[in-house]
Design an enzyme around this catalytic site. Structure first.
Site, mmCIF file in Angstrom:
data_model
loop_
_atom_site.group_PDB
_atom_site.id
_atom_site.type_symbol
_atom_site.label_atom_id
_atom_site.label_comp_id
_atom_site.label_asym_id
_atom_site.label_seq_id
_atom_site.Cartn_x
_atom_site.Cartn_y
_atom_site.Cartn_z
ATOM 1 N N ASP A 1 41.346 -81.613 7.155
ATOM 2 C CA ASP A 1 42.470 -82.777 7.244
ATOM 3 C C ASP A 1 43.657 -82.455 8.192
ATOM 4 O O ASP A 1 43.850 -81.264 8.777
ATOM 5 C CB ASP A 1 43.276 -82.919 5.874
ATOM 6 C CG ASP A 1 42.469 -83.368 4.615
ATOM 7 O OD1 ASP A 1 41.206 -83.585 5.128
ATOM 8 O OD2 ASP A 1 42.996 -83.834 3.815
ATOM 9 N N ASP A 2 44.211 -83.657 8.789
ATOM 10 C CA ASP A 2 45.180 -83.657 9.621
ATOM 11 C C ASP A 2 45.056 -83.285 11.188
ATOM 12 O O ASP A 2 46.195 -83.185 12.028
ATOM 13 C CB ASP A 2 46.586 -82.436 9.116
ATOM 14 C CG ASP A 2 46.859 -82.873 7.612
ATOM 15 O OD1 ASP A 2 46.494 -83.867 7.049
ATOM 16 O OD2 ASP A 2 47.605 -82.124 7.292
ATOM 17 N N HIS B 1 42.524 -90.423 7.895
ATOM 18 C CA HIS B 1 43.624 -89.902 7.097
ATOM 19 C C HIS B 1 44.722 -90.558 7.480
ATOM 20 O O HIS B 1 46.000 -89.846 7.318
ATOM 21 C CB HIS B 1 43.333 -88.288 7.388
ATOM 22 C CG HIS B 1 44.185 -87.332 6.404
ATOM 23 N ND1 HIS B 1 44.069 -87.380 4.996
ATOM 24 C CD2 HIS B 1 45.226 -86.386 6.664
ATOM 25 C CE1 HIS B 1 44.871 -86.652 4.536
ATOM 26 N NE2 HIS B 1 45.490 -85.931 5.383
ATOM 27 N N HIS C 1 42.500 -77.536 6.297
ATOM 28 C CA HIS C 1 43.278 -78.072 7.474
ATOM 29 C C HIS C 1 42.902 -77.394 8.564
ATOM 30 O O HIS C 1 43.178 -76.285 8.839
ATOM 31 C CB HIS C 1 44.823 -78.096 7.199
ATOM 32 C CG HIS C 1 45.233 -78.862 6.040
ATOM 33 N ND1 HIS C 1 44.994 -78.057 4.738
ATOM 34 C CD2 HIS C 1 45.419 -80.029 5.615
ATOM 35 C CE1 HIS C 1 45.315 -79.145 3.825
ATOM 36 N NE2 HIS C 1 45.641 -80.123 4.246
HETATM 37 ZN ZN ZN Z 1 46.853 -84.261 5.169
#
Ligand code: ZN
Length: 308
Positions: A114-115, A165, A256
């Protein structure tokens, strides 16, 4: 003794077919200990697992296969690890048409990030995935997606999946539905601009969603069931431990790709997962191979088989 060995070998050849003996000759694995151990274990495990025994044989056989790797290197100098050896072994044994063909009966795990994207850390993770014939799913935020278009293209070129996301890590349950739509649509456009395709799955930041939101989304929601807490520890060995101590078939692992410690951990986790017999694939690939198409209006936290 020799006659007994020959008998065993002939017996094994007869029941295992030409692909195994090709593997044996090609990679010079004809020393008795290995053949005996593999033969006995394989017969047993082949019965129990319906064909995915090459993976199971690995368990408890690290040393023996380590030796086999050394021998294999004579013919295949590119092989440097047990994981790579097993990939080739599977390639020979199952007659797969190329080394990253998926065996639907063997365990699978989805690493999700993520991110990002982040040119440096996502880039390093992609290298590790490519070296290990593996894929992952990257849930990107729009701000980074707009800025790092080349990295997005690299993700797609590596055969990996790109998920949504939100544009700036918004909590989708605390904004209006128009704002939520805008948040997701901007990411889609940035991804499409870089790769020609939109996102296929959505991960709401903080895992925050409700049924009302779910019903309005244009892609399935993907959550996780193994949380590495990599954002908190920033410690590669803790991240490795978090994955390796919990992982099982069909798990979705949360990480992440914006931390160096996570990229470092991935360089250890992926080869180790391969050594333990896991196939490392994107969320949608696992769903497909397990006969469990991801549906709109649903949220998925893990991907066990279609019978569950
Ligand atoms: Zn996130």
């Amino acid at each position: 003794m020799n006659r007994l060995m020959k008998k065993c070998r002939r017996f094994w050849k007869r029941i295992s077919g030409p692909s195994y003996s090709k593997c044996v000759h090609e990679y010079q694995l004809l020393y008795p200990g290995f053949v005996m151990a593999v033969s006995l274990l394989s017969i047993l495990l082949a019965q129990l697992t319906g064909g995915s025994f090459a993976y199971k044989v690995k368990v408890g056989q690290r040393e023996t296969i380590g030796k086999a790797v050394e021998h294999a290197q004579v013919k295949l100098p590119d092989i440097t690890s047990c994981g790579e050896f097993l990939t080739h072994y599977r390639y020979e044994t199952f007659g797969a048409s190329n080394p990253d063909d998926v065996d639907p009966n063997a365990p699978m795990v989805a690493l999700t990030f993520d991110d990002g994207p982040n040119p440096k850390h996502t880039g390093r993770i992609l290298e590790v995935l490519k070296e290990n014939y593996s894929h992952a799913t990257f849930f990107v935020v729009g701000t980074n997606a707009e800025q790092y278009q080349d990295t997005l293209k690299d993700i797609a070129d590596a055969g990996c999946e790109i998920g949504n996301h939100t544009y700036n890590h918004a909590n989708l349950t605390s904004i209006s539905s128009e704002e939520a739509w805008e948040q997701l649509d901007k990411v889609d456009r940035a991804v499409k601009k870089a790769t020609g395709e939109g996102t296929t799955v959505i991960r709401p930041p903080y895992g925050a969603f409700d049924q009302d939101l779910l019903d309005r989304l244009n892609a399935p929601v993907v959550l996780w069931d193994v949380d590495t807490e990599d954002w908190s520890s920033r410690d590669a060995s803790k991240i490795v431990e978090a994955v390796m101590s919990k992982v099982k078939d069909g798990d979705i692992v949360l990480m992440h790709d914006i931390y160096e410690s996570t990229a470092e951990a991935v360089s250890i986790i992926v080869p180790r997962l391969k050594e333990e017999g896991f196939q490392v694939l994107s969320v949608s690939e696992i769903a497909r191979y397990k006969g469990k198409e991801l549906e709109l209006g649903k949220a998925y936290g893990k991907l066990q088989g279609s019978t569950e």
